[in-house]
Design an enzyme around this catalytic site. Structure first.
Site, short mmCIF file in Angstrom:
data_model
loop_
_atom_site.label_atom_id
_atom_site.label_comp_id
_atom_site.label_asym_id
_atom_site.label_seq_id
_atom_site.Cartn_x
_atom_site.Cartn_y
_atom_site.Cartn_z
CG HIS C 17 -0.37 0.41 2.52
ND1 HIS C 17 -1.11 0.94 3.54
CD2 HIS C 17 0.91 0.33 2.97
CE1 HIS C 17 -0.34 1.16 4.57
NE2 HIS C 17 0.89 0.82 4.27
CB CYS C 36 3.48 5.90 4.92
SG CYS C 36 4.13 5.08 6.38
CG HIS C 42 5.41 0.92 2.45
ND1 HIS C 42 4.77 2.09 2.10
CD2 HIS C 42 4.91 0.59 3.66
CE1 HIS C 42 3.94 2.45 3.06
NE2 HIS C 42 4.00 1.55 4.02
CG HIS C 44 2.75 -2.99 6.46
ND1 HIS C 44 3.83 -2.60 7.20
CD2 HIS C 44 2.22 -1.85 5.94
CE1 HIS C 44 3.95 -1.28 7.14
NE2 HIS C 44 2.99 -0.79 6.37
CG ASP C 82 -2.48 -13.30 1.19
OD1 ASP C 82 -1.60 -12.60 1.72
OD2 ASP C 82 -2.31 -14.50 0.93
CG HIS C 83 0.58 -12.72 -1.76
ND1 HIS C 83 0.25 -13.34 -0.58
CD2 HIS C 83 1.90 -12.95 -1.95
CE1 HIS C 83 1.34 -13.93 -0.09
NE2 HIS C 83 2.35 -13.71 -0.90
CD GLU C 127 0.31 0.13 8.77
OE1 GLU C 127 -0.75 0.46 8.24
OE2 GLU C 127 1.17 0.96 9.13
#
Lengths: 137, 137, 137, 137, 137, 137
Positions: C17, C36, C42, C44, C82-83, C127
């Protein structure tokens, strides 16, 4: 009135159990409890957090000595369940299905009489690092 | 020659067991294994780390796809032991005491034939967060 | 009335994100969101805890089967995020800044219709191990 | 009204302390505080979680920037206590026994003036991974 | 020959210390050890892992009973250092700077005479979750 | 000769990446890398452990000041990768697939010139708590 603080002590025990309803067929048990109903038991490293809420005693700076709370939890809970088969070796779960929910309620009931009435008591029980319960909610 | 890297995958399973030597009296078993020899079993959340060492494949950048390693460990180890009673439900521990040491060796032997011969294989098994073993040492 | 217990299931997903407000200049975004807001994203390893509060069913000893809760969370939340790149690949965050706060509210709204109305629902989202949020507070 | 979310930041500091009541004899102190009263101090890696509850700002998607919260906690708390002897080096615990309960209340009082009045504030302090406190309870 | 396995036991103790070289000025000490040299001590929750490597005893399935290893580590190490000021209360660190490196070597030397000569011994000591040492390397 | 000890420092960074081989079709990439090859990236909280092995300096009691090691790792590695898109924002992974294996080797090569030649250097990189790599193996 003194300030209210929660103090929490974490303990652990290892036990075997299986989940099933004795009034059901094996198929019904498998449909509801899956692998947890397998007849020869499996087991867990239970992690147990006991939280007590009360006012700080201005003389000691403690709500309750966590060493005393640890001793109490060991005496009333850990001794009773550690390295046991919950279904077979304990009175509490002879008739009661040893789900994490029921174990948490039983632990609360075992400890409540030994905690000062003015203190609130809460139980958090980890069956695995990813499955856990809290009582009262 | 390409660079050698270790890749590690962590899995888990829950099982019941008891430790005892069938040639011994209950007293001898209790003297050696303590509460771990209690007859109705107790259990653990076993955490399992499988390490594979090999050269990086320059085409993929992988030593070995950790998804593949995870599938293999689930197929050969987790399916066999998860939610089982190691003493009663498994061939491996009918004659062999299910100590963490022996379980680690058994897991190694179950996986070794399915890992490329040029790869090295290592097993780390946590019986509890404070007790664990490594094989080969 | 039966006893009320909270049951909690922990799941995880990995996603990319960036944080920014599309009505702002790059400088304003950098001043508010720092690193950010960097344009190429980047990511998490999000850890997600879903808590459901309800009465224990006396027939099963469960508030809710955590296997069922896990399946539901995987179906409604993990599969979706996810991913993925939250800003680019998901409808939910095309207009909404994917802060941990907003992600937690979105996850709550995705799950709420599928949880029994008599049950309370709570979301905790990590996070990083040092930054996390809870909704409802 | 916007949605209320809790945001939590985890920080840590290392400090020495001893527990004792200066009006008591050594024997009384040992009876109440045990090894924690030994005269030459011991110490802990304190882990500190600061929770702030407020409405999501629709412009940023933040309740409060956790980077800002982290800076504030470092400025007001960590700088003051990290690598210090709480009994000797700090004004706060010259007269007040540095129990986890009292440290949590002191940290709350240090932070409260710097948090927006409309936000709620909560402190959780781990003295060890197995002993921790929460204030307000 | 039986198979060689490593068995590891994790223990913990809390202690105060400061780092400094008594032959140096305060300035030199501060330049080298930073906040760790502050005169009134700070402290840590030390986590200690003791690894013993040896052959599995085919009669017990143990390399070494981890309960015995735990008792030994408590007797020889934890009793000596727990809730102590390492610089002031212990013979070992009166002349020796209590860095994690030196503490690990001292712990090795305390345990080595009590471990079977055919067993290998390794010490891992966590000063914090992010700073730790291993001896022998 | 002084005693050899390993000292380890743990750091972390957050980054986005995707796995793919630019010479392959999307289908080949999906077949090999699964969801990790999705075009818009995903991300991780990478945890990084840097181990340095050397002799204890008898003057300081340190192998290497872990504060210095932390500064070095932040300067050479964290600054470069934190809150970045590894595929897009870094020179290192423009041609090289950013698998955990390759990232570990790149980190080793970034640090090696800045570590005393007589010291050994090892990298452990966690992509998730369940997937990690070590280099050299």
């Amino acid at each position: 009135m003194n300030k209210k603080v929660a103090v929490i002590r974490r303990e652990h025990f290892n036990a075997a159990h299986r989940l099933y309803n004795e009034n059901w067929s094996d198929e019904q048990n498998m449909a509801t409890f899956g692998k947890c109903s397998l007849p020869h038991y499996h087991g867990h490293n239970y992690e147990l957090e006991i939280k007590v809420i009360g006012e700080i005693d201005p003389v000691t700076g403690f709500v309750m000595d966590l060493k005393e709370l640890s001793d109490l939890v060991n005496d009333k809970v850990i001794e009773r369940f550690d390295h046991k088969n919950l279904n077979v070796d304990t009175e509490e779960f002879k008739q009661l299905n040893p789900t994490a929910e029921n174990i948490a309620v039983v632990i609360y009931d075992l400890l409540r009489p030994h905690i000062k009435p003015s203190f609130e008591l809460f139980v958090r029980l980890f069956e695995t690092p990813r499955n856990f319960v809290e009582y009262p909610a």
